[in-house]
Design an enzyme around this catalytic site. Structure first.
Site, short mmCIF file in Angstrom:
data_model
loop_
_atom_site.label_atom_id
_atom_site.label_comp_id
_atom_site.label_asym_id
_atom_site.label_seq_id
_atom_site.Cartn_x
_atom_site.Cartn_y
_atom_site.Cartn_z
N ASP A 1 -45.79 -15.82 -4.34
CA ASP A 1 -44.92 -15.10 -3.40
C ASP A 1 -44.14 -14.01 -4.14
O ASP A 1 -42.94 -13.87 -3.95
CB ASP A 1 -43.97 -16.09 -2.71
CG ASP A 1 -43.29 -15.47 -1.49
OD1 ASP A 1 -43.69 -14.35 -1.09
OD2 ASP A 1 -42.36 -16.08 -0.94
N ARG B 1 -38.20 -8.93 -2.80
CA ARG B 1 -37.16 -9.82 -2.25
C ARG B 1 -36.95 -11.05 -3.14
O ARG B 1 -35.91 -11.71 -3.07
CB ARG B 1 -37.55 -10.27 -0.84
CG ARG B 1 -38.83 -11.07 -0.79
CD ARG B 1 -39.21 -11.53 0.60
NE ARG B 1 -40.53 -12.14 0.56
CZ ARG B 1 -41.66 -11.49 0.69
NH1 ARG B 1 -41.63 -10.19 0.89
NH2 ARG B 1 -42.82 -12.10 0.63
N ASN B 2 -37.94 -11.39 -3.97
CA ASN B 2 -37.85 -12.55 -4.85
C ASN B 2 -37.59 -12.15 -6.30
O ASN B 2 -37.83 -12.95 -7.20
CB ASN B 2 -39.14 -13.38 -4.75
CG ASN B 2 -39.21 -14.14 -3.44
OD1 ASN B 2 -38.20 -14.54 -2.89
ND2 ASN B 2 -40.42 -14.33 -2.94
N ASP C 1 -37.31 -17.30 -7.22
CA ASP C 1 -37.65 -17.58 -5.82
C ASP C 1 -36.75 -18.70 -5.35
O ASP C 1 -37.02 -19.88 -5.60
CB ASP C 1 -39.12 -17.98 -5.68
CG ASP C 1 -39.48 -18.31 -4.25
OD1 ASP C 1 -40.54 -18.89 -4.03
OD2 ASP C 1 -38.68 -17.99 -3.34
#
Length: 514
Positions: free
Chosen positions: A367, A371-372, A385
């Site tokens: 992922d 955003r992480n 994360d």
């Protein structure tokens, strides 16, 4: 498809596809066109009312109103939509010679002849019965023998792996333990939990530092009374993330700002096991561009993980706030100065360094996105994360089923089609992260829906060149977006290229790019 008898003979079918497929019938390789059906008046395709408005499912039957031998034969149904077609055939026979099957409109005439049954000698019959019984017994014995051998091999292999695990309680377990079907008793041994005593905490042997299994990294246990909460940073499926402090995390610091990841009180057992496994993995990940993991707290009502706090938050908001498309006042410009091309390359180089380290540890992120990634002082970027982004950035995820949320816009074709995640799929995601960075945090494929994104990615379409993006950077993106995973540029080479661009003294070139 199947043939069944209702009031009329019916060839039942069920077709699934998206978009909903069109149906075409063939009888003995001849098309059953609308004109033929209208002329025949004995065959009709009737879809059930409950699926007539369904967008992907069709159920119904092809009714044959007269069970004449003329209508016996091979029926083929072809289902097609813009993505392709599939066919299935079934042979429909309405009579069993020499006796016809009764039909509501058919009145049998006379009595059918008695079938002639050949008379077999008793001796021959007994001999054949004995032979068949012997063959059946031998086959059954052979199958059971082979099954027992396979079961024994599986038990011995699992027993050897279990004996080699770091839990000393496993030493006295017999191979017959794996034949035990008492699930609760077996799970008591097999399930690994985070012990409350920090001295007993050991790392996952698959993720030891420098692949040295003799090195044991202890998971630091932090007492609950040392943790204080300041405010909530976000909420996810597992629980919440808080900004907090820890007293005397190190002897030199009386108070340390931290991010606290908590687990909900009513979570299922599997989620707790994931929490424990994640703690074991994070204890072994130590790199300048990986978020620092301080330890766990397990002596309170909720399980907690403690991470370092990055004051500028996630990279996506960091880029958006400094986008040249946003009109700012003089005060905002001083507070949020614009990012140059060299700044963007520096950020990209740090993310690549973190991903190179994860790949060296055989760790698949699955992922990776801006955003992480988190930003700290002096534009230091670290990969992490916290799991909260699935709520904060809910539009970035595509829901599959009730609980699965997939970041479709960052996934390569093999992950979308086959749910296959590898270090090569992380390289594809890194290419999308590069695109995010040089578009100042724009959502990939922002003009398309999730279904359209799936069509674009699986059709080998690529994201466009970001405005003012250097050619070398877009070439790196395309090297990460190769359709075949083995053709993608290794993350080590990607990081090396970015490092050269980042440390280049050719300032005139960067000025031209700006």
């Amino acid at each position: 498809m199947k043939v069944e008898m209702n009031f009329y003979w019916c060839i039942y079918y069920q077709v699934t596809g998206f978009p909903k497929p069109n149906r075409t019938w063939y009888f003995n390789h001849e098309p059953l066109t609308a004109g033929y059906i209208k002329k025949n008046k004995m065959i009709d395709d009737r879809e059930h009312a409950r699926t007539s408005r369904n967008t992907y499912l069709a159920e119904g039957c092809l009714e044959v109103e007269r069970d004449s031998q003329k209508n016996e034969g091979l029926y083929t149904l072809i289902a097609s939509n813009p993505f392709g077609q599939v066919n299935h055939s079934i042979y429909a026979r309405f009579h069993i010679d020499p006796v016809p099957i009764a039909h509501p409109t058919y009145v049998p005439q006379g009595r059918p002849p008695v079938p002639i049954i050949p008379v077999m000698k008793k001796a021959d019959s007994d001999e054949r019965n004995k032979t068949s019984i012997l063959i059946s017994s031998l086959l059954t014995t052979s199958v059971i023998f082979v099954f027992l051998i396979i079961l024994g091999i599986v038990c011995v292999v699992r027993w050897r792996k279990f004996r080699m695990s770091p839990d000393v309680q496993n030493a006295g377990v017999s191979p017959l333990f794996f034949l035990c079907f008492l699930k609760r008793r077996r799970s008591r041994y097999l399930r690994e939990r985070i012990p409350l005593n920090p001295s007993q905490m050991v790392e996952n042997p698959n993720y030891t530092k420098d692949h040295n299994k003799d090195v044991v990294v202890e998971i630091h246990h932090i007492a609950r009374e040392k943790i204080s909460f300041i405010q909530s940073l976000g909420e996810g499926a597992f629980g919440r993330v808080y900004l907090g402090t820890v007293d005397y995390l190190t002897p030199e610091e009386p108070t340390t700002l931290v991010a606290v990841k908590t687990l909900k009180d009513n979570v299922v057992e599997d989620t707790k096991l994931d929490f424990e496994r994640e703690a074991e993995l994070l204890a072994n990940l130590q790199h300048t561009n990986i978020i620092k993991f301080y330890g766990v707290s397990t002596d309170g009502e909720a399980l907690m993980m403690i991470f370092e706090y990055m004051e500028h938050g996630d990279l996506n908001n960091f880029l958006r706030d400094r986008s040249p498309d946003i009109i700012k006042t003089e005060i905002e410009l001083k507070k949020l100065p614009p990012l140059t091309t060299s700044d963007l390359i520096y950020i990209s180089c740090q993310v690549a360094a973190g991903m190179e380290y994860l790949a060296s540890q055989h760790f698949v992120h699955r992922d990776l996105a801006t955003r992480n990634c988190l930003v700290g002082e002096k534009m230091v970027v670290k990969i992490g994360d916290f799991g909260m982004s699935r709520d904060v950035y809910s539009t970035d995820y595509y829901r599959v089923g009730r609980h699965n949320m997939l970041p479709i816009r960052w996934m390569p074709p093999e992950s979308i089609l086959y749910r296959k995640f590898t270090t090569e799929s992380d390289i594809w995601s890194f290419g999308v992260v590069l695109w995010e960075i040089f578009t100042f945090g724009k959502q990939p494929w922002y003009e398309l829906s999730n279904h359209e994104v799936i069509q674009q990615v699986t059709s080998n379409k690529l994201l466009p060149v970001p405005p003012n993006c250097p050619d070398e950077i877009y070439d790196l993106m395309k090297a990460c977006w190769q359709t075949r995973p083995q053709d993608r540029m290794p993350i080590k080479n990607v990081r090396s290229h970015l490092q050269q661009l980042c440390s280049s003294a050719d300032t005139e070139y960067l000025e031209v790019i700006d």
